[in-house]
Design a protein around this motif. Structure first.
Motif, short mmCIF file in Angstrom:
data_model
loop_
_atom_site.label_atom_id
_atom_site.label_comp_id
_atom_site.label_asym_id
_atom_site.label_seq_id
_atom_site.Cartn_x
_atom_site.Cartn_y
_atom_site.Cartn_z
N VAL A 206 53.10 70.14 67.51
CA VAL A 206 54.35 70.73 67.05
C VAL A 206 54.20 72.25 67.09
N ARG A 207 55.19 72.90 67.69
CA ARG A 207 55.16 74.36 67.83
C ARG A 207 56.52 74.94 67.48
N ASP A 208 56.59 76.26 67.44
CA ASP A 208 57.86 76.95 67.22
C ASP A 208 58.79 76.63 68.39
N TRP A 209 60.07 76.48 68.11
CA TRP A 209 61.04 76.09 69.13
C TRP A 209 61.11 77.10 70.27
N GLN A 210 60.89 78.37 69.98
CA GLN A 210 60.95 79.38 71.04
C GLN A 210 59.75 79.26 71.99
N ASP A 211 58.61 78.80 71.48
CA ASP A 211 57.46 78.54 72.35
C ASP A 211 57.76 77.42 73.34
N ILE A 212 58.48 76.41 72.87
CA ILE A 212 58.86 75.30 73.75
C ILE A 212 59.79 75.79 74.84
N LEU A 213 60.80 76.59 74.47
CA LEU A 213 61.70 77.13 75.50
C LEU A 213 60.95 78.07 76.44
N ASP B 218 69.56 68.68 67.22
CA ASP B 218 68.50 68.14 68.07
C ASP B 218 68.83 68.45 69.52
N LEU B 219 67.79 68.72 70.31
CA LEU B 219 67.95 68.98 71.74
C LEU B 219 66.77 68.36 72.48
N TYR B 220 67.07 67.62 73.53
CA TYR B 220 66.05 67.13 74.46
C TYR B 220 66.32 67.77 75.81
N LEU B 221 65.26 68.31 76.43
CA LEU B 221 65.32 68.87 77.77
C LEU B 221 64.36 68.08 78.64
N VAL C 36 67.99 81.83 63.90
CA VAL C 36 67.78 80.41 64.12
C VAL C 36 66.29 80.13 64.03
N ARG C 37 65.94 79.07 63.32
CA ARG C 37 64.54 78.66 63.21
C ARG C 37 64.43 77.22 63.65
N GLY C 38 63.23 76.82 64.03
CA GLY C 38 63.07 75.45 64.44
C GLY C 38 61.68 75.14 64.95
N VAL C 39 61.52 73.89 65.36
CA VAL C 39 60.25 73.38 65.85
C VAL C 39 60.52 72.57 67.11
N GLY C 40 59.45 72.29 67.85
CA GLY C 40 59.60 71.49 69.05
C GLY C 40 58.26 71.00 69.55
N ALA C 41 58.32 70.15 70.57
CA ALA C 41 57.11 69.59 71.15
C ALA C 41 57.43 69.02 72.53
N GLU C 42 56.38 68.92 73.34
CA GLU C 42 56.48 68.16 74.57
C GLU C 42 56.30 66.71 74.17
N SER D 170 59.57 66.58 87.14
CA SER D 170 58.18 66.95 87.42
C SER D 170 57.48 67.68 86.27
N VAL D 171 58.22 67.99 85.21
CA VAL D 171 57.63 68.74 84.10
C VAL D 171 57.48 67.87 82.85
N GLY D 172 58.46 67.03 82.57
CA GLY D 172 58.40 66.18 81.40
C GLY D 172 59.62 66.33 80.51
N VAL D 173 59.47 65.92 79.26
CA VAL D 173 60.56 65.96 78.29
C VAL D 173 60.10 66.75 77.07
N PHE D 174 60.98 67.64 76.61
CA PHE D 174 60.72 68.47 75.43
C PHE D 174 61.79 68.19 74.41
N GLN D 175 61.38 68.18 73.15
CA GLN D 175 62.32 67.99 72.05
C GLN D 175 62.27 69.23 71.17
N VAL D 176 63.46 69.71 70.78
CA VAL D 176 63.58 70.88 69.92
C VAL D 176 64.53 70.54 68.79
N LYS D 177 64.15 70.93 67.58
CA LYS D 177 65.01 70.78 66.40
C LYS D 177 65.17 72.17 65.80
#
Length: 182
Positions: A3-10, A37-40, A60-66, A44-51
């Motif tokens: 789990v990381r900061d949402w901006q790191d995921i983006l 909630d957001l799924y990207l 805006v604050r949040g968390v996310g993960a691959e 070829s890269v995968g799926v990321f989830q951001v809240k």
């Protein structure tokens, strides 16, 4: 899963180097509590989830993960192929010269589409290309509720959903967002 900061995921999405127009997204309200909630996903890269949630009108604050390393046959139907809506992820413009070049390219695209028959999809593609967007594509989004595919993705990635919800709830509690303004 980390789990990381949402901006790191983006940031990871931006730096992926993947074909920018092959990204797909699903977003809407969280199942329980404040935020979205957001799924990207990209084949070829995968799926990321951001809240995320709005701490205040300016932050805006949040968390996310691959949540998956690739889009497999089970995940693929949950991500939209057609543009009911669209999304784009942008890099920050670094200086005045970059801003001027981007404005020139964008002006050219707008003028070209103004003077020729076009479609909304073609215009969107050309704008994203002119802005050198690292990720864009179709998006299923509901500003007032949750698309069914968002619930299906949450059920597919149940463990990630649980961990990200807990971390986001900790941020919300820490920021005292639920208590209102005094």
């Amino acid at each position: 899963m980390r789990v990381r900061d949402w901006q790191d995921i983006l940031g990871e999405v931006v730096e992926s180097g993947a074909d920018p127009q092959d990204w797909r997204a699903v977003a809407g309200d969280r199942r329980n509590g404040v935020g979205e909630d957001l799924y990207l996903g990209h084949p070829s890269v995968g799926v990321f989830q951001v809240k995320t949630y709005a701490k205040n009108p300016f932050e805006v604050r949040g968390v996310g993960a691959e949540v998956a390393r690739r889009v497999d046959d089970d995940i693929d139907p949950l991500l939209p192929r057609e543009a009911g809506g669209r999304f784009g992820v942008q890099r920050a413009i670094e200086d005045e010269d970059d801003a001027k070049r981007a404005a020139t390219r964008l002006t050219s695209v707008v003028e070209t589409h103004r003077d020729a028959p076009t479609t909304p999809d073609a215009f969107f593609e050309d704008v994203m290309s002119a802005l050198d967007s690292p990720a864009y594509g179709p998006m299923e989004y509901d500003a007032y509720d949750r698309p069914d595919s968002l619930d299906d993705l949450a059920d597919t990635f149940e463990e990630a959903e649980r961990l990200l919800d807990a971390d986001l709830d900790d941020l919300i509690d820490e920021d005292e967002v639920g208590r209102g303004f005094a």
